[in-house]
Design a protein around this motif. Structure first.
Motif, PDB file in Angstrom:
ATOM      1  N   LYS A   1       2.084  -3.875  -8.473  1.00 34.38           N
ATOM      2  CA  LYS A   1       0.839  -4.448  -7.929  1.00 34.38           C
ATOM      3  C   LYS A   1      -0.378  -3.590  -8.305  1.00 34.38           C
ATOM      4  O   LYS A   1      -1.390  -4.115  -8.782  1.00 34.38           O
ATOM      5  CB  LYS A   1       0.969  -4.562  -6.403  1.00 34.38           C
ATOM      6  N   LEU A   2      -0.265  -2.275  -8.142  1.00 37.44           N
ATOM      7  CA  LEU A   2      -1.397  -1.413  -8.519  1.00 37.44           C
ATOM      8  C   LEU A   2      -1.548  -1.354 -10.043  1.00 37.44           C
ATOM      9  O   LEU A   2      -2.664  -1.251 -10.558  1.00 37.44           O
ATOM     10  CB  LEU A   2      -1.232  -0.001  -7.928  1.00 37.44           C
ATOM     11  N   GLN A   3      -0.407  -1.445 -10.736  1.00 34.84           N
ATOM     12  CA  GLN A   3      -0.469  -1.461 -12.207  1.00 34.84           C
ATOM     13  C   GLN A   3      -1.267  -2.663 -12.704  1.00 34.84           C
ATOM     14  O   GLN A   3      -2.048  -2.552 -13.649  1.00 34.84           O
ATOM     15  CB  GLN A   3       0.936  -1.506 -12.778  1.00 34.84           C
ATOM     16  N   LYS A   4      -1.052  -3.806 -12.040  1.00 36.53           N
ATOM     17  CA  LYS A   4      -1.800  -5.019 -12.443  1.00 36.53           C
ATOM     18  C   LYS A   4      -3.300  -4.839 -12.221  1.00 36.53           C
ATOM     19  O   LYS A   4      -4.119  -5.421 -12.924  1.00 36.53           O
ATOM     20  CB  LYS A   4      -1.292  -6.234 -11.673  1.00 36.53           C
ATOM     21  N   GLU A   5      -3.664  -4.033 -11.246  1.00 39.18           N
ATOM     22  CA  GLU A   5      -5.096  -3.747 -11.005  1.00 39.18           C
ATOM     23  C   GLU A   5      -5.635  -2.779 -12.060  1.00 39.18           C
ATOM     24  O   GLU A   5      -6.845  -2.598 -12.180  1.00 39.18           O
ATOM     25  CB  GLU A   5      -5.301  -3.142  -9.611  1.00 39.18           C
TER      26      GLU A   5
ATOM     27  N   GLU B   1      -6.266  -6.623  -2.474  1.00 38.03           N
ATOM     28  CA  GLU B   1      -5.467  -6.737  -1.239  1.00 38.03           C
ATOM     29  C   GLU B   1      -5.558  -5.477  -0.402  1.00 38.03           C
ATOM     30  O   GLU B   1      -6.186  -4.497  -0.801  1.00 38.03           O
ATOM     31  CB  GLU B   1      -4.025  -7.047  -1.619  1.00 38.03           C
ATOM     32  N   HIS B   2      -4.848  -5.501   0.753  1.00 39.38           N
ATOM     33  CA  HIS B   2      -5.028  -4.377   1.688  1.00 39.38           C
ATOM     34  C   HIS B   2      -4.021  -3.255   1.482  1.00 39.38           C
ATOM     35  O   HIS B   2      -4.218  -2.143   1.947  1.00 39.38           O
ATOM     36  CB  HIS B   2      -4.954  -4.893   3.138  1.00 39.38           C
ATOM     37  N   LEU B   3      -2.903  -3.516   0.754  1.00 36.73           N
ATOM     38  CA  LEU B   3      -1.805  -2.541   0.710  1.00 36.73           C
ATOM     39  C   LEU B   3      -1.245  -2.414  -0.709  1.00 36.73           C
ATOM     40  O   LEU B   3      -0.879  -3.418  -1.325  1.00 36.73           O
ATOM     41  CB  LEU B   3      -0.698  -3.019   1.670  1.00 36.73           C
TER      42      LEU B   3
ATOM     43  N   SER C   1      -5.144   0.444   2.126  1.00 34.51           N
ATOM     44  CA  SER C   1      -4.074   1.416   2.372  1.00 34.51           C
ATOM     45  C   SER C   1      -3.273   1.651   1.101  1.00 34.51           C
ATOM     46  O   SER C   1      -2.829   0.701   0.446  1.00 34.51           O
ATOM     47  CB  SER C   1      -3.118   0.875   3.452  1.00 34.51           C
ATOM     48  N   LEU C   2      -3.064   2.933   0.783  1.00 37.75           N
ATOM     49  CA  LEU C   2      -2.214   3.313  -0.356  1.00 37.75           C
ATOM     50  C   LEU C   2      -0.944   3.948   0.200  1.00 37.75           C
ATOM     51  O   LEU C   2      -1.023   4.825   1.071  1.00 37.75           O
ATOM     52  CB  LEU C   2      -2.933   4.315  -1.256  1.00 37.75           C
TER      53      LEU C   2
ATOM     54  N   GLY D   1       7.666   4.454 -10.218  1.00 33.55           N
ATOM     55  CA  GLY D   1       8.594   3.345 -10.459  1.00 33.55           C
ATOM     56  C   GLY D   1       9.946   3.804 -10.998  1.00 33.55           C
ATOM     57  O   GLY D   1      10.766   2.968 -11.365  1.00 33.55           O
ATOM     58  N   THR D   2      10.182   5.131 -11.054  1.00 32.60           N
ATOM     59  CA  THR D   2      11.515   5.615 -11.450  1.00 32.60           C
ATOM     60  C   THR D   2      11.962   6.697 -10.464  1.00 32.60           C
ATOM     61  O   THR D   2      11.136   7.419  -9.910  1.00 32.60           O
ATOM     62  CB  THR D   2      11.533   6.244 -12.865  1.00 32.60           C
ATOM     63  N   ASP D   3      13.281   6.790 -10.278  1.00 34.18           N
ATOM     64  CA  ASP D   3      13.784   7.798  -9.340  1.00 34.18           C
ATOM     65  C   ASP D   3      14.983   8.532  -9.931  1.00 34.18           C
ATOM     66  O   ASP D   3      15.426   8.220 -11.053  1.00 34.18           O
ATOM     67  CB  ASP D   3      14.121   7.159  -7.974  1.00 34.18           C
ATOM     68  N   LEU D   4      15.460   9.524  -9.197  1.00 34.48           N
ATOM     69  CA  LEU D   4      16.656  10.271  -9.618  1.00 34.48           C
ATOM     70  C   LEU D   4      17.360  10.757  -8.355  1.00 34.48           C
ATOM     71  O   LEU D   4      16.779  10.730  -7.261  1.00 34.48           O
ATOM     72  CB  LEU D   4      16.294  11.424 -10.556  1.00 34.48           C
ATOM     73  N   SER D   5      18.638  11.192  -8.518  1.00 34.09           N
ATOM     74  CA  SER D   5      19.346  11.667  -7.329  1.00 34.09           C
ATOM     75  C   SER D   5      18.844  13.062  -6.975  1.00 34.09           C
ATOM     76  O   SER D   5      18.326  13.788  -7.831  1.00 34.09           O
ATOM     77  CB  SER D   5      20.853  11.690  -7.580  1.00 34.09           C
TER      78      SER D   5
END
Ligand SMILES: NC(=O)C1=CN([C@@H]2O[C@H](COP(=O)(O)OP(=O)(O)OC[C@H]3O[C@@H](n4cnc5c(N)ncnc54)[C@H](OP(=O)(O)O)[C@@H]3O)[C@@H](O)[C@H]2O)C=CC1
Ligand SMILES: C[C@H]1O[C@H](OP(=O)(O)OP(=O)(O)OC[C@H]2O[C@@H](n3cnc4c(=O)[nH]c(N)nc43)[C@H](O)[C@@H]2O)[C@@H](O)[C@@H](O)C1=O
Length: 323
Positions: free
Chosen positions: A285-289, A236-238, A160-161, A244-248
């Motif tokens: 987690k996905l970055q480590k993959e 893993e499954h998920l 699952s993504l 990894g960055t956001d804004l208002s």
């Protein structure tokens, strides 16, 4: 070139079509897709017959009842039930027909409303959900759990993504049912175009307070993550998928307004919901993959507005059928 038979459920949607383009460009030649009119994925026996006949090697589930905050809030039954039906039929048929790999797409709204930020995969089911989209979130959580159960019980590669808020070509630009990015692009564009001269553009009304924080990923990056998950056996499954960055929302509005070139005011309609205050993804987690996003937000908005300009005659506007 690969002859792997891949069924992209929802291949006409924003994500499904981006995945199709990416796979075709990489030399995958055996792609199959069915529109909702040809195969209604809510119909279990039709889905079972389709899988029996087609025997796909891989299924990418990008089919869902999808919408922005207001659609989720106003049509809780459709967002809960249609998503459960679609994903249950696909997952169960894939298990029965021995599909080797299944990629399920959920959403960052599966995580609790007030979870610590950034959201780690392990925060799933630790406290209550955001009320405007808990119906959709519960369906998506059930999909994650179904894939996890199959992985645990049958040892199959079902993964699952969880995408953050997505945007890009072939989005839904309906005023009522869309997500915030396409809504802003269309609202600023329409206001700019209805002005007598450039400097007297009418105000644009946006929803809520503008203070919620959101993270945005271009759909081509999302498609890239799906292909990465297809080509690699993830441990893993998920996995979260985002930048990894956001804004208002206010800052997003300023960015979209500048890109579109609207010179009028912005008005905030406080009768509309804000939704969750923040849902920043922990994407480590996905970055480590080995996967990371590529398209910066400003560039993605420019490109999406350019797409909107050349597709104005026939952009998608989703309406929701109820009983
Ligand atoms: N957009 C976003 O911001 C986000 C999306 N996601 C997830 O990504 C996935 C794709 O979303 P997105 O591409 O934006 O959505 P779209 O609405 O663009 O596409 C959804 C697709 O699902 C298909 N579909 C819907 N109902 C049925 C049905 N009953 N039978 C067959 N097909 C059906 C539609 O087919 P047709 O066109 O033929 O009717 C459509 O092509 C979804 O799982 C969504 O939850 C997750 C986080 C954010
Ligand atoms: C992807 C995700 O999408 C949904 O969650 P959401 O992030 O809250 O959705 P949104 O994109 O619609 O809004 C984001 C923010 O923006 C504000 N906002 C301002 N002006 C407009 C506006 O004009 N339209 C919209 N739609 N929002 C506006 C709005 O009030 C809110 O504060 C769920 O479906 C959820 O289930 C899900 O998975």
């Amino acid at each position: 070139m690969s002859n792997l038979k891949i069924f992209i459920a929802g291949h006409r949607g924003m994500v499904g079509s981006a995945v199709w383009r990416k796979l075709a460009a990489k030399g995958y030649t055996n792609l199959i897709g069915m529109g909702s009119k040809e195969l209604d994925l809510r119909d279990q026996s039709a889905v079972n017959s389709f899988f029996k006949a087609e025997q796909p090697d891989v299924v990418i589930d990008a089919a869902a009842r999808v919408g922005g905050i207001l659609a989720n809030n106003n049509y809780p039954y459709q967002f809960l039930m249609e998503n459960l039906q679609i994903q249950n039929n696909l997952i169960d048929a894939a298990l029965k027909e021995n599909v080797a790999k299944f990629i399920f797409l959920g959403s960052s709204c599966i995580y609790p409303k007030l979870a610590p930020q950034p959201l780690k995969e392990e925060y799933l089911l630790t406290s209550s959900l955001e009320p405007t989209n808990e119906w959709y979130a519960i369906a998506k959580i059930a999909g994650v759990k179904a894939c996890e159960a199959i992985r645990k019980q049958y040892g199959k590669d079902f993964v699952s993504l969880m995408p953050t808020n997505l945007y890009g070509p072939f989005d839904n630009f309906d005023y009522e049912t869309s997500h915030v990015m396409p809504a802003m692009i269309r609202k600023f564009h329409d206001a700019k175009n209805s002005a007598q001269d450039e400097k007297t553009a009418p105000p644009v009304t946006l929803w809520g307070s503008g203070s919620p924080m959101r993270e945005f990923l271009h759909v081509d990056d999302m498609a890239d993550a799906v292909v990465f998950a297809l080509e690699n056996q993830l441990a893993e499954h998920l996995y979260n998928v985002g930048t990894g960055t956001d804004l208002s929302i206010k800052d997003l509005a300023t960015l979209v307004q500048k890109t579109v070139g609207h010179l009028g005011e912005m008005v905030w309609d406080s009768s509309k919901p804000d939704g969750t205050p923040r849902k920043l993804m922990d994407v480590s987690k996905l970055q480590k993959e080995g996967w990371k996003y590529q398209i910066p937000l400003e560039e993605g908005i420019k490109e999406t507005y350019a797409w909107f300009l050349t597709n104005q005659a026939n952009f998608k506007q989703v309406k929701i059928d109820t009983l």
